[in-house]
Design a protein around this motif. Structure first.
Motif, PDB file in Angstrom:
ATOM      1  N   GLU A  23     -10.867  -9.184   3.546  1.00 32.19           N
ATOM      2  CA  GLU A  23      -9.823  -8.169   3.640  1.00 32.19           C
ATOM      3  C   GLU A  23     -10.492  -6.797   3.588  1.00 32.19           C
ATOM      4  OE1 GLU A  23      -6.218  -8.768   1.242  1.00 32.19           O
ATOM      5  OE2 GLU A  23      -7.121 -10.670   0.643  1.00 32.19           O
ATOM      6  N   ARG A  24      -9.950  -5.851   4.341  1.00 34.17           N
ATOM      7  CA  ARG A  24     -10.567  -4.523   4.388  1.00 34.17           C
ATOM      8  C   ARG A  24      -9.585  -3.385   4.117  1.00 34.17           C
ATOM      9  NH1 ARG A  24     -14.494  -7.005   3.763  1.00 34.17           N
ATOM     10  NH2 ARG A  24     -16.185  -7.319   5.199  1.00 34.17           N
ATOM     11  N   TYR A  25      -8.309  -3.584   4.405  1.00 35.20           N
ATOM     12  CA  TYR A  25      -7.344  -2.495   4.301  1.00 35.20           C
ATOM     13  C   TYR A  25      -6.269  -2.849   3.280  1.00 35.20           C
ATOM     14  CZ  TYR A  25      -9.731  -1.052   8.477  1.00 35.20           C
ATOM     15  OH  TYR A  25     -10.709  -0.681   9.368  1.00 35.20           O
ATOM     16  N   PHE A  26      -5.974  -1.880   2.418  1.00 31.45           N
ATOM     17  CA  PHE A  26      -5.068  -2.123   1.304  1.00 31.45           C
ATOM     18  C   PHE A  26      -4.102  -0.964   1.138  1.00 31.45           C
ATOM     19  CE2 PHE A  26      -9.036  -4.257   0.541  1.00 31.45           C
ATOM     20  CZ  PHE A  26      -8.660  -5.506   0.092  1.00 31.45           C
ATOM     21  N   ARG A  27      -2.951  -1.276   0.607  1.00 32.09           N
ATOM     22  CA  ARG A  27      -1.989  -0.271   0.169  1.00 32.09           C
ATOM     23  C   ARG A  27      -1.790  -0.447  -1.319  1.00 32.09           C
ATOM     24  NH1 ARG A  27       1.985   0.292   5.168  1.00 32.09           N
ATOM     25  NH2 ARG A  27       0.597   1.644   6.340  1.00 32.09           N
ATOM     26  N   ALA A  28      -1.551   0.643  -2.016  1.00 39.06           N
ATOM     27  CA  ALA A  28      -1.398   0.607  -3.467  1.00 39.06           C
ATOM     28  C   ALA A  28      -0.320  -0.392  -3.884  1.00 39.06           C
ATOM     29  CB  ALA A  28      -1.080   1.999  -4.006  1.00 39.06           C
ATOM     30  N   LYS A  29       0.768  -0.464  -3.150  1.00 41.07           N
ATOM     31  CA  LYS A  29       1.864  -1.372  -3.497  1.00 41.07           C
ATOM     32  C   LYS A  29       1.399  -2.826  -3.503  1.00 41.07           C
ATOM     33  CE  LYS A  29       6.501  -2.801  -2.076  1.00 41.07           C
ATOM     34  NZ  LYS A  29       6.336  -4.081  -2.700  1.00 41.07           N
ATOM     35  N   ASN A  30       0.609  -3.202  -2.507  1.00 36.68           N
ATOM     36  CA  ASN A  30       0.130  -4.585  -2.422  1.00 36.68           C
ATOM     37  C   ASN A  30      -0.852  -4.912  -3.540  1.00 36.68           C
ATOM     38  OD1 ASN A  30       0.551  -3.498   0.595  1.00 36.68           O
ATOM     39  ND2 ASN A  30       1.256  -5.594   0.407  1.00 36.68           N
ATOM     40  N   ILE A  31      -1.713  -3.966  -3.851  1.00 35.96           N
ATOM     41  CA  ILE A  31      -2.647  -4.160  -4.966  1.00 35.96           C
ATOM     42  C   ILE A  31      -1.851  -4.307  -6.259  1.00 35.96           C
ATOM     43  CG2 ILE A  31      -4.513  -3.122  -6.318  1.00 35.96           C
ATOM     44  CD1 ILE A  31      -5.265  -1.576  -3.691  1.00 35.96           C
ATOM     45  N   ALA A  32      -0.903  -3.395  -6.456  1.00 32.79           N
ATOM     46  CA  ALA A  32      -0.088  -3.401  -7.678  1.00 32.79           C
ATOM     47  C   ALA A  32       0.662  -4.716  -7.842  1.00 32.79           C
ATOM     48  CB  ALA A  32       0.891  -2.228  -7.649  1.00 32.79           C
ATOM     49  N   ASP A  33       1.251  -5.202  -6.764  1.00 27.93           N
ATOM     50  CA  ASP A  33       1.981  -6.477  -6.822  1.00 27.93           C
ATOM     51  C   ASP A  33       1.060  -7.623  -7.225  1.00 27.93           C
ATOM     52  OD1 ASP A  33       4.320  -5.190  -6.059  1.00 27.93           O
ATOM     53  OD2 ASP A  33       4.230  -5.865  -3.970  1.00 27.93           O
ATOM     54  N   ALA A  34      -0.169  -7.592  -6.754  1.00 27.89           N
ATOM     55  CA  ALA A  34      -1.109  -8.688  -7.013  1.00 27.89           C
ATOM     56  C   ALA A  34      -1.650  -8.681  -8.442  1.00 27.89           C
ATOM     57  CB  ALA A  34      -2.273  -8.622  -6.026  1.00 27.89           C
ATOM     58  N   ILE A  35      -1.749  -7.509  -9.062  1.00 28.93           N
ATOM     59  CA  ILE A  35      -2.387  -7.446 -10.380  1.00 28.93           C
ATOM     60  C   ILE A  35      -1.458  -7.007 -11.501  1.00 28.93           C
ATOM     61  CG2 ILE A  35      -4.685  -7.110  -9.403  1.00 28.93           C
ATOM     62  CD1 ILE A  35      -4.482  -4.156 -10.158  1.00 28.93           C
ATOM     63  N   GLY A  36      -0.184  -6.818 -11.195  1.00 28.57           N
ATOM     64  CA  GLY A  36       0.778  -6.540 -12.247  1.00 28.57           C
ATOM     65  C   GLY A  36       0.823  -5.107 -12.745  1.00 28.57           C
TER      66      GLY A  36
END
Length: 78
Positions: A23-36
């Motif tokens: 994976e190379r591209y991320f959005r803060a929302k997706n990161i946040a959802d994955a790590i709580g």
């Protein structure tokens, strides 16, 4: 070695593992959802982590409705 807060460590670990899987591209929302965490918590830390991280390159990549971040793991050459 860089010292990270608990939240920063969770973000860096997630980005490192995800980038290693391709994976190379991320959005803060997706990161946040994955790590709580909240997207606001993640979004506030990403620019700081971009400066602070020694093993992961974090680059502001694009802005549409939200910022996209390009992440690459630095190869360790010593």
């Amino acid at each position: 070695m860089t010292d990270y807060s608990d939240e920063e460590q969770r973000i860096i670990s997630y980005l490192r593992e995800s980038a290693a899987r391709g994976e190379r591209y991320f959005r803060a929302k997706n990161i946040a959802d994955a790590i709580g965490l909240s997207s606001k918590q993640v979004g506030a830390r990403l620019p700081h982590l971009a400066e602070k991280s020694e093993d992961v390159d974090i680059e502001k990549w694009g802005r549409a409705r939200s910022t996209t971040w390009k992440v690459t793991v630095r190869s360790s050459t010593a």
